[in-house]
Motif scaffolding. Structure first.
Motif, short mmCIF file in Angstrom:
data_model
loop_
_atom_site.label_atom_id
_atom_site.label_comp_id
_atom_site.label_asym_id
_atom_site.label_seq_id
_atom_site.Cartn_x
_atom_site.Cartn_y
_atom_site.Cartn_z
N ILE A 106 2.09 2.20 -3.41
CA ILE A 106 1.06 2.82 -4.25
C ILE A 106 0.74 4.23 -3.78
O ILE A 106 0.58 5.16 -4.58
CB ILE A 106 -0.21 1.97 -4.24
CG1 ILE A 106 0.07 0.57 -4.84
CG2 ILE A 106 -1.34 2.66 -5.00
CD1 ILE A 106 0.58 0.59 -6.26
N THR A 107 0.66 4.43 -2.48
CA THR A 107 0.21 5.71 -1.92
C THR A 107 1.31 6.76 -1.87
O THR A 107 1.09 7.93 -2.19
CB THR A 107 -0.37 5.49 -0.51
OG1 THR A 107 -1.37 4.48 -0.56
CG2 THR A 107 -1.00 6.78 0.02
N GLU A 148 -8.13 3.64 1.03
CA GLU A 148 -7.71 5.01 1.33
C GLU A 148 -8.91 5.91 1.60
O GLU A 148 -9.97 5.77 0.99
CB GLU A 148 -6.91 5.58 0.16
CG GLU A 148 -5.53 4.96 -0.01
CD GLU A 148 -4.85 5.41 -1.28
OE1 GLU A 148 -3.69 4.98 -1.50
OE2 GLU A 148 -5.46 6.18 -2.05
N ARG A 168 -10.07 9.41 0.92
CA ARG A 168 -9.69 10.48 0.01
C ARG A 168 -9.68 11.85 0.69
O ARG A 168 -8.87 12.73 0.34
CB ARG A 168 -10.64 10.50 -1.19
CG ARG A 168 -10.52 9.24 -2.06
CD ARG A 168 -11.36 9.33 -3.30
NE ARG A 168 -11.22 8.14 -4.13
CZ ARG A 168 -11.83 7.96 -5.29
NH1 ARG A 168 -12.64 8.89 -5.77
NH2 ARG A 168 -11.65 6.83 -5.98
N LEU A 184 -6.33 12.10 2.45
CA LEU A 184 -5.25 12.31 1.50
C LEU A 184 -5.28 13.73 0.93
O LEU A 184 -4.23 14.36 0.73
CB LEU A 184 -5.33 11.28 0.37
CG LEU A 184 -4.93 9.86 0.74
CD1 LEU A 184 -5.19 8.93 -0.43
CD2 LEU A 184 -3.48 9.79 1.17
N THR A 217 -5.24 -3.38 -3.52
CA THR A 217 -6.42 -2.87 -2.81
C THR A 217 -6.18 -1.56 -2.09
O THR A 217 -7.12 -1.02 -1.49
CB THR A 217 -6.90 -3.91 -1.78
OG1 THR A 217 -5.91 -4.08 -0.75
CG2 THR A 217 -7.18 -5.25 -2.44
N ALA A 218 -4.98 -1.01 -2.13
CA ALA A 218 -4.67 0.20 -1.35
C ALA A 218 -5.66 1.32 -1.63
O ALA A 218 -6.18 1.96 -0.70
CB ALA A 218 -3.24 0.67 -1.66
N ARG A 219 -5.95 1.57 -2.89
CA ARG A 219 -6.83 2.68 -3.25
C ARG A 219 -8.26 2.48 -2.71
O ARG A 219 -8.97 3.44 -2.45
CB ARG A 219 -6.88 2.84 -4.78
CG ARG A 219 -5.56 3.24 -5.42
CD ARG A 219 -5.05 4.57 -4.91
NE ARG A 219 -3.89 5.03 -5.65
CZ ARG A 219 -3.08 5.99 -5.23
NH1 ARG A 219 -3.30 6.57 -4.07
NH2 ARG A 219 -2.04 6.35 -5.96
N ALA A 240 0.83 -1.20 0.00
CA ALA A 240 0.00 0.00 0.00
C ALA A 240 0.86 1.26 0.00
O ALA A 240 0.54 2.25 -0.67
CB ALA A 240 -0.92 -0.01 1.22
#
Length: 231
Positions: free
Chosen positions: A151-152, A222, A224, A227, A217-219, A148
């Protein structure tokens, strides 16, 4: 080396991540601290209970494949094969966990961590479904956190302790490079470890499975709004 007759999820590889120097979590990492505390408590219970405790609560792939002791898919992710095993895993979790908890929120993060650990264990069971070697360790779940993180926050810089023979140095490595190299080592190590798993060793397939779950699956986990507030 791992204790004979056990397969553990090993954390240390490439370098030892110390912390993210690019950002600090806006909120206290309560869940990450709680996970570390639970791991510490379970490890003390292991020391007191010995091999009987490990045999009862770690994953034995042949039993899972036969439909028995499914609860061990959960309990085994809080167990460790020795002092260096738990220290290494908790250092990795502390390096990457707080930022991912901050990005997901505590409840989503907890669900993500537990699901990552379950997927990691199932990946290892699928790879060696006839094995009676106990499997234990948190690094399948931690691999999901690392996936994750890749990706993030791929551009974040991680302060890292490098130990190569007698060469010891603290340096800064981009998260994409550090985590990417770690994953490649797990992937290629899995190929070379197939013949050795029955005598104990490292559960590389759990690392690979957990990491892929985390990256894919990270997104979905998250938050939003959280973020957006970091920008």
């Amino acid at each position: 080396m791992p204790p004979p007759g056990r397969l553990r999820h090993k954390g240390l590889s490439v370098g030892i991540p110390l912390r993210d120097i690019t950002r600090q979590p806006a909120r206290r990492p309560v869940i990450t601290v709680l996970i570390i505390a639970v791991n510490a408590i379970v490890f003390l219970l292991e020391l007191a209970g010995g091999d009987a405790f490990i045999q009862q609560w770690s994953v034995i792939p042949a039993e899972i494949a036969a439909g028995h002791h499914w609860v061990t898919l959960l309990t085994s992710m809080f167990m460790h094969g020795g002092w260096m095993h738990i220290i290494g895993n908790m250092v990795f979790l502390w390096a990457f966990g707080p930022e991912i908890e901050d990005a997901m929120g505590p409840f989503r993060y907890l669900a993500f961590y537990l699901l990552g650990g379950l997927v990691a264990s199932l990946a290892q069971v699928a790879a060696m479904s006839s094995s009676s070697v106990p499997n234990l360790g948190a690094s399948g779940a931690i691999a999901a956190v690392m996936g994750a993180f890749l990706i993030t926050y791929p551009r974040d810089e991680i302060r890292t302790l490098l130990i190569i023979g007698w060469f010891v140095r603290i340096t800064v490595i981009p998260a994409s490079l550090l985590i990417g190299l770690w994953f490649l080592i797990q992937l290629f190590s899995q190929v070379g470890s197939v013949a050795n798993v029955e005598s104990g060793g490292v559960a590389y397939m759990a690392h690979v499975g957990g990491f892929i779950f985390g990256a894919v699956t990270a997104r979905l986990f998250e938050d939003r709004d959280r973020l957006a507030a970091q920008i």
